[in-house]
Design an enzyme around this catalytic site. Sequence first.
Site, mmCIF file in Angstrom:
data_model
loop_
_atom_site.group_PDB
_atom_site.id
_atom_site.type_symbol
_atom_site.label_atom_id
_atom_site.label_comp_id
_atom_site.label_asym_id
_atom_site.label_seq_id
_atom_site.Cartn_x
_atom_site.Cartn_y
_atom_site.Cartn_z
ATOM 1 N N CYS A 38 0.840 -1.202 0.000
ATOM 2 C CA CYS A 38 0.000 0.000 0.000
ATOM 3 C C CYS A 38 0.876 1.254 0.000
ATOM 4 O O CYS A 38 2.011 1.238 0.453
ATOM 5 C CB CYS A 38 -0.877 -0.030 1.261
ATOM 6 S SG CYS A 38 -1.869 1.448 1.527
ATOM 7 N N SER A 40 0.656 3.707 1.918
ATOM 8 C CA SER A 40 1.003 4.139 3.277
ATOM 9 C C SER A 40 2.337 3.543 3.715
ATOM 10 O O SER A 40 3.117 4.200 4.414
ATOM 11 C CB SER A 40 -0.094 3.742 4.263
ATOM 12 O OG SER A 40 -1.283 4.420 3.946
ATOM 13 N N HIS A 43 4.901 5.710 2.082
ATOM 14 C CA HIS A 43 5.088 6.999 2.766
ATOM 15 C C HIS A 43 6.134 6.883 3.878
ATOM 16 O O HIS A 43 6.859 7.838 4.158
ATOM 17 C CB HIS A 43 3.770 7.462 3.400
ATOM 18 C CG HIS A 43 2.854 8.198 2.460
ATOM 19 N ND1 HIS A 43 3.237 9.316 1.781
ATOM 20 C CD2 HIS A 43 1.561 7.971 2.119
ATOM 21 C CE1 HIS A 43 2.219 9.761 1.045
ATOM 22 N NE2 HIS A 43 1.192 8.941 1.235
ATOM 23 N N HIS A 59 0.332 -3.385 6.608
ATOM 24 C CA HIS A 59 -0.816 -3.150 7.490
ATOM 25 C C HIS A 59 -2.117 -3.619 6.846
ATOM 26 O O HIS A 59 -3.189 -3.354 7.377
ATOM 27 C CB HIS A 59 -0.912 -1.650 7.792
ATOM 28 C CG HIS A 59 -1.093 -0.847 6.540
ATOM 29 N ND1 HIS A 59 -0.052 -0.553 5.696
ATOM 30 C CD2 HIS A 59 -2.199 -0.354 5.951
ATOM 31 C CE1 HIS A 59 -0.502 0.110 4.656
ATOM 32 N NE2 HIS A 59 -1.812 0.234 4.781
ATOM 33 N N CYS A 164 -7.332 -2.859 4.148
ATOM 34 C CA CYS A 164 -7.053 -1.426 3.940
ATOM 35 C C CYS A 164 -7.780 -0.848 2.738
ATOM 36 O O CYS A 164 -8.702 -0.069 2.897
ATOM 37 C CB CYS A 164 -5.547 -1.154 3.839
ATOM 38 S SG CYS A 164 -5.168 0.590 3.584
HETATM 39 ZN ZN LIG Z 1 -3.038 0.995 3.355
#
Ligand SMILES: [Zn+2]
Length: 364
Positions: A38, A40, A43, A59, A164
Amino acid sequence: MKAAVLYKPNTPLEVVDVEQQGPQAGEARVKVKAAGVCHSDWHIMNGDWTLPLPMVLGHEAAGVVEEVGPGVTAVKPGDHVIFSFRTHCGRCLYCSTGRSILCDGHKSVRWAMLDGTCRLRRDGQDIFQMARIGTFSERVVCPAEMLVPVRAEMPWPQAALLGCCVPTGVGAVTHCAKVEAGSSVLVVGCGGVGLNVVQGARLAGAVTIVACDLLDSKLDFAREFGATHTVNAVHDSVVDRARELTAGRGVDYAFDAIGGEATTLQILDAVRPGGTAVIVGMAAMAVRAPVAPYLMALQEKTLKGTMYGSVRPNLDFPRLVDLYLDGRLKIDQLVSRTYRLEEINDGFAALRSGSVARGVVVFD
Ligand SMILES: [Zn+2]
Ligand SMILES: [Zn+2]
């Protein structure tokens, strides 16, 4: 036990052997079966989000409960579970009002267990777990309250994405914006989350669904997920197209599935007076967007943020499983590539190139 650890921003994840302490009170150990790649995670890798390292990232995942610590009754060994990346204390203001995504009942840091200690170590050093789970790992010990049991017939890569991108995108439409049937909707960004906003809008009965991206390959995905119109923002103005398609007025709802200054301003401009713009994608922490308070008041526009699609994982993950198994939610089409844990850095290269809807790490 192998896990993918980030030691420094802007370096590849290192797939290494780590020591894992078993589940303590209130915790469970899960054998991970699939984990999605993902933005995230990216990031954290690229330093957009500054978090303490070393950390196991990941996650968005699903697996089988192997062992539970003292006091755990909500899950048991053998249960198929999807990880929620937020806690659910069950007692705080937010849990009590059905907004458990905002749970603030635990004071410990978000990258360790609820008592503040770590379950992973390597070379005498503690290793943190992203969102208290860190699922790019063969096994995860985490708070049992973050595990949602689901029907065993749910296939693993598809179950992982219910951790997610699917609830974030679908929930943004159904829970945060509460889009009515017949509405017009704009979706900016057609990655894993944006495609789920598109299919959330289709599920909610929106009649005009405009999808926007910079890559034609992603717009092809968007049409498959229910977009009625597409805009390539390299050649076309998103705001102009949104107005053209709605008799000059602007769309009822617009969603930013990317997260950033330009896209926040775009969704606000693209909604009609009285319309709602929703920030879904997570921007870098330092980003600011200058809104025009005069126009916000004059045109009665609403700007909202949503975390995790404002879903209630214990209630909504099983519902999304039912929708998928009933053939009404497209998740197979999202799983465009799978990797072994050792290939995890290829997964991030593909994520950045936009060549996949979603890449998923699969485990034995
Ligand atoms: Zn995510
Ligand atoms: Zn709570």
